[in-house]
Motif scaffolding. Structure first.
Motif, PDB file in Angstrom:
ATOM      1  N   ARG A   1      10.297  -6.710   3.185  1.00 54.73           N
ATOM      2  CA  ARG A   1      11.689  -7.159   3.193  1.00 54.73           C
ATOM      3  C   ARG A   1      11.915  -8.344   4.108  1.00 54.73           C
ATOM      4  N   ASN A   2      11.227  -8.407   5.245  1.00 56.11           N
ATOM      5  CA  ASN A   2      11.523  -9.427   6.249  1.00 56.11           C
ATOM      6  C   ASN A   2      10.528 -10.583   6.290  1.00 56.11           C
ATOM      7  N   VAL A   3       9.300 -10.362   5.816  1.00 51.80           N
ATOM      8  CA  VAL A   3       8.280 -11.409   5.922  1.00 51.80           C
ATOM      9  C   VAL A   3       7.839 -11.888   4.542  1.00 51.80           C
ATOM     10  N   SER A   4       7.313 -10.979   3.741  1.00 51.94           N
ATOM     11  CA  SER A   4       6.741 -11.386   2.447  1.00 51.94           C
ATOM     12  C   SER A   4       7.797 -11.933   1.502  1.00 51.94           C
ATOM     13  N   GLY A   5       8.935 -11.235   1.379  1.00 51.96           N
ATOM     14  CA  GLY A   5       9.971 -11.713   0.479  1.00 51.96           C
ATOM     15  C   GLY A   5      10.536 -13.056   0.886  1.00 51.96           C
ATOM     16  N   ARG A   6      10.745 -13.235   2.181  1.00 55.08           N
ATOM     17  CA  ARG A   6      11.296 -14.507   2.658  1.00 55.08           C
ATOM     18  C   ARG A   6      10.284 -15.629   2.534  1.00 55.08           C
ATOM     19  N   THR A   7       9.001 -15.330   2.777  1.00 54.33           N
ATOM     20  CA  THR A   7       7.980 -16.373   2.779  1.00 54.33           C
ATOM     21  C   THR A   7       7.490 -16.717   1.378  1.00 54.33           C
ATOM     22  N   LEU A   8       7.260 -15.707   0.555  1.00 56.45           N
ATOM     23  CA  LEU A   8       6.633 -15.943  -0.744  1.00 56.45           C
ATOM     24  C   LEU A   8       7.619 -16.387  -1.812  1.00 56.45           C
TER      25      LEU A   8
ATOM     26  N   ASP B   1      16.701 -22.685  -0.707  1.00 55.04           N
ATOM     27  CA  ASP B   1      17.306 -23.826  -1.392  1.00 55.04           C
ATOM     28  C   ASP B   1      16.586 -24.058  -2.726  1.00 55.04           C
ATOM     29  N   PRO B   2      17.326 -24.127  -3.836  1.00 60.50           N
ATOM     30  CA  PRO B   2      16.661 -24.337  -5.141  1.00 60.50           C
ATOM     31  C   PRO B   2      15.844 -25.612  -5.217  1.00 60.50           C
ATOM     32  N   SER B   3      16.123 -26.584  -4.361  1.00 59.19           N
ATOM     33  CA  SER B   3      15.337 -27.816  -4.399  1.00 59.19           C
ATOM     34  C   SER B   3      13.916 -27.610  -3.876  1.00 59.19           C
ATOM     35  N   ARG B   4      13.650 -26.472  -3.221  1.00 59.02           N
ATOM     36  CA  ARG B   4      12.307 -26.149  -2.724  1.00 59.02           C
ATOM     37  C   ARG B   4      11.826 -24.874  -3.412  1.00 59.02           C
ATOM     38  N   PRO B   5      11.337 -24.964  -4.645  1.00 54.06           N
ATOM     39  CA  PRO B   5      10.922 -23.760  -5.382  1.00 54.06           C
ATOM     40  C   PRO B   5       9.708 -23.119  -4.739  1.00 54.06           C
ATOM     41  N   ALA B   6       9.549 -21.836  -5.010  1.00 53.00           N
ATOM     42  CA  ALA B   6       8.424 -21.086  -4.458  1.00 53.00           C
ATOM     43  C   ALA B   6       7.135 -21.430  -5.186  1.00 53.00           C
ATOM     44  N   ASN B   7       6.033 -21.216  -4.517  1.00 52.97           N
ATOM     45  CA  ASN B   7       4.729 -21.405  -5.123  1.00 52.97           C
ATOM     46  C   ASN B   7       4.577 -20.432  -6.299  1.00 52.97           C
ATOM     47  N   PRO B   8       4.135 -20.899  -7.479  1.00 52.04           N
ATOM     48  CA  PRO B   8       4.068 -19.996  -8.644  1.00 52.04           C
ATOM     49  C   PRO B   8       3.114 -18.828  -8.449  1.00 52.04           C
ATOM     50  N   ILE B   9       1.999 -19.047  -7.756  1.00 43.95           N
ATOM     51  CA  ILE B   9       1.061 -17.947  -7.507  1.00 43.95           C
ATOM     52  C   ILE B   9       1.678 -16.926  -6.561  1.00 43.95           C
ATOM     53  N   ASP B  10       2.325 -17.403  -5.491  1.00 47.64           N
ATOM     54  CA  ASP B  10       2.983 -16.490  -4.553  1.00 47.64           C
ATOM     55  C   ASP B  10       4.076 -15.689  -5.238  1.00 47.64           C
ATOM     56  N   SER B  11       4.871 -16.358  -6.057  1.00 51.56           N
ATOM     57  CA  SER B  11       5.955 -15.673  -6.748  1.00 51.56           C
ATOM     58  C   SER B  11       5.415 -14.626  -7.723  1.00 51.56           C
ATOM     59  N   LYS B  12       4.404 -14.989  -8.486  1.00 49.82           N
ATOM     60  CA  LYS B  12       3.839 -14.056  -9.475  1.00 49.82           C
ATOM     61  C   LYS B  12       3.238 -12.838  -8.801  1.00 49.82           C
ATOM     62  N   MET B  13       2.441 -13.039  -7.757  1.00 49.07           N
ATOM     63  CA  MET B  13       1.798 -11.916  -7.082  1.00 49.07           C
ATOM     64  C   MET B  13       2.812 -11.051  -6.344  1.00 49.07           C
ATOM     65  N   PHE B  14       3.884 -11.646  -5.853  1.00 50.77           N
ATOM     66  CA  PHE B  14       4.916 -10.861  -5.176  1.00 50.77           C
ATOM     67  C   PHE B  14       5.615  -9.923  -6.145  1.00 50.77           C
TER      68      PHE B  14
ATOM     69  N   SER C   1      -2.589 -20.052  -3.049  1.00 46.78           N
ATOM     70  CA  SER C   1      -1.375 -19.551  -2.403  1.00 46.78           C
ATOM     71  C   SER C   1      -0.949 -20.490  -1.285  1.00 46.78           C
ATOM     72  N   ALA C   2       0.359 -20.659  -1.174  1.00 50.90           N
ATOM     73  CA  ALA C   2       0.890 -21.458  -0.073  1.00 50.90           C
ATOM     74  C   ALA C   2       0.971 -20.662   1.227  1.00 50.90           C
ATOM     75  N   HIS C   3       0.995 -19.343   1.120  1.00 52.76           N
ATOM     76  CA  HIS C   3       1.064 -18.467   2.301  1.00 52.76           C
ATOM     77  C   HIS C   3       0.072 -17.320   2.102  1.00 52.76           C
ATOM     78  N   PRO C   4      -1.223 -17.591   2.268  1.00 52.52           N
ATOM     79  CA  PRO C   4      -2.226 -16.550   1.985  1.00 52.52           C
ATOM     80  C   PRO C   4      -2.141 -15.352   2.923  1.00 52.52           C
ATOM     81  N   MET C   5      -1.758 -15.561   4.183  1.00 47.37           N
ATOM     82  CA  MET C   5      -1.676 -14.436   5.117  1.00 47.37           C
ATOM     83  C   MET C   5      -0.547 -13.489   4.726  1.00 47.37           C
ATOM     84  N   ALA C   6       0.595 -14.029   4.361  1.00 44.75           N
ATOM     85  CA  ALA C   6       1.703 -13.177   3.930  1.00 44.75           C
ATOM     86  C   ALA C   6       1.339 -12.426   2.659  1.00 44.75           C
TER      87      ALA C   6
END
Length: 247
Positions: free
Chosen positions: A117-124, A147-160, A68-73
């Motif tokens: 809504r304010n932390v996990s969605g924005r970060t992950l 920005d689409p040029s900076r895609p989300a981490n696939p693990i973060d996106s899947k778990m979210f 995960s790119a943001h394990p705490m979130a």
């Protein structure tokens, strides 16, 4: 037996003892002697504990947090949601205070709603939404995306997205159980949990769809150099495809 015959002469002699030859102590030592054991290093224990493939090393909860790119979130997203369900389920076994258990569950649900809504969605996943009221008194939804040029981490996106859709299903099952058991006092808590969870699920689903549509418009708006007619055709095709896929 005559009196003159000595008593010792009438007793038959014992068997002649067999003389033992050799050294008894040395024979005992030789019989108990063991061959020396030579210990050789082996990797059997290490092979059973260490992963043999990359998929084994990356599996499990620890592997998810490592990737995960943001394990705490990610941790707090699941912490608040699991805690709310756990407190709701075991509160009846630990305490008879209905007010205390209700307050604890509501606090956890509110913290989860705000965090998602304010932390996990924005970060992950790089999404955020809110409801805004204009000067005329009309309310509308506002969606923001990364920005689409900076895609989300696939693990973060899947778990979210798993957390976003699985927990409303769990609360729905708890609602059915409460209705079947006639636990009318707990039904309002489950309904409140469904309202919070479904609101986040619907909001982020529309935010994701809006982000994909805006990305499609920005990518094919110029038609990749095909002119205005080609740009309009490609834009319409992509918008229809995105619309069918996400709503």
């Amino acid at each position: 037996m005559s009196v003159s015959t000595p008593l010792l002469d009438t007793i038959e002699p014992d068997e002649t003892p067999v003389e033992l030859s050799g050294n008894i102590s040395s024979a005992k030592i030789n019989s108990n002697a063991r061959k020396p054991v030579v210990l050789t290093p082996t990797n059997r224990a290490q092979g059973s504990q260490m992963a043999t493939t990359q998929s084994d090393a990356e599996s499990g909860i620890a592997g998810i947090f490592r990737q995960s790119a943001h394990p705490m979130a990610l941790f707090f997203l699941y912490f608040f949601r699991i805690s709310a369900i756990t407190v709701y389920v075991i509160s009846g076994f630990l305490t008879d205070n209905y007010v205390l258990s209700t307050v604890m569950v509501v606090i956890l649900l509110a913290m989860d709603f705000w965090n998602c809504r304010n932390v996990s969605g924005r970060t992950l996943v790089g999404l955020r939404f809110w409801n805004q009221v204009d000067d005329d008194g009309e309310s509308y939804w506002v969606f923001e995306s990364r920005d689409p040029s900076r895609p989300a981490n696939p693990i973060d996106s899947k778990m979210f997205w798993i957390a976003l859709y699985v927990f409303p299903a769990l609360w729905t099952s708890l609602l059915v159980v409460s209705i079947l058991k006639l636990g009318l006092s707990f039904i309002p808590i489950v309904i409140l949990a469904l309202v919070f969870n479904v609101a986040n699920a619907v909001g982020f689903t529309y935010a994701d769809r809006d982000a994909k549509q805006r990305w499609a418009n920005s990518v094919v708006g110029g038609g990749w150099g095909l002119g205005s007619l080609g740009g309009q055709l490609i834009t319409g095709a992509v918008q229809k495809g995105v619309g069918r896929m996400f709503g």
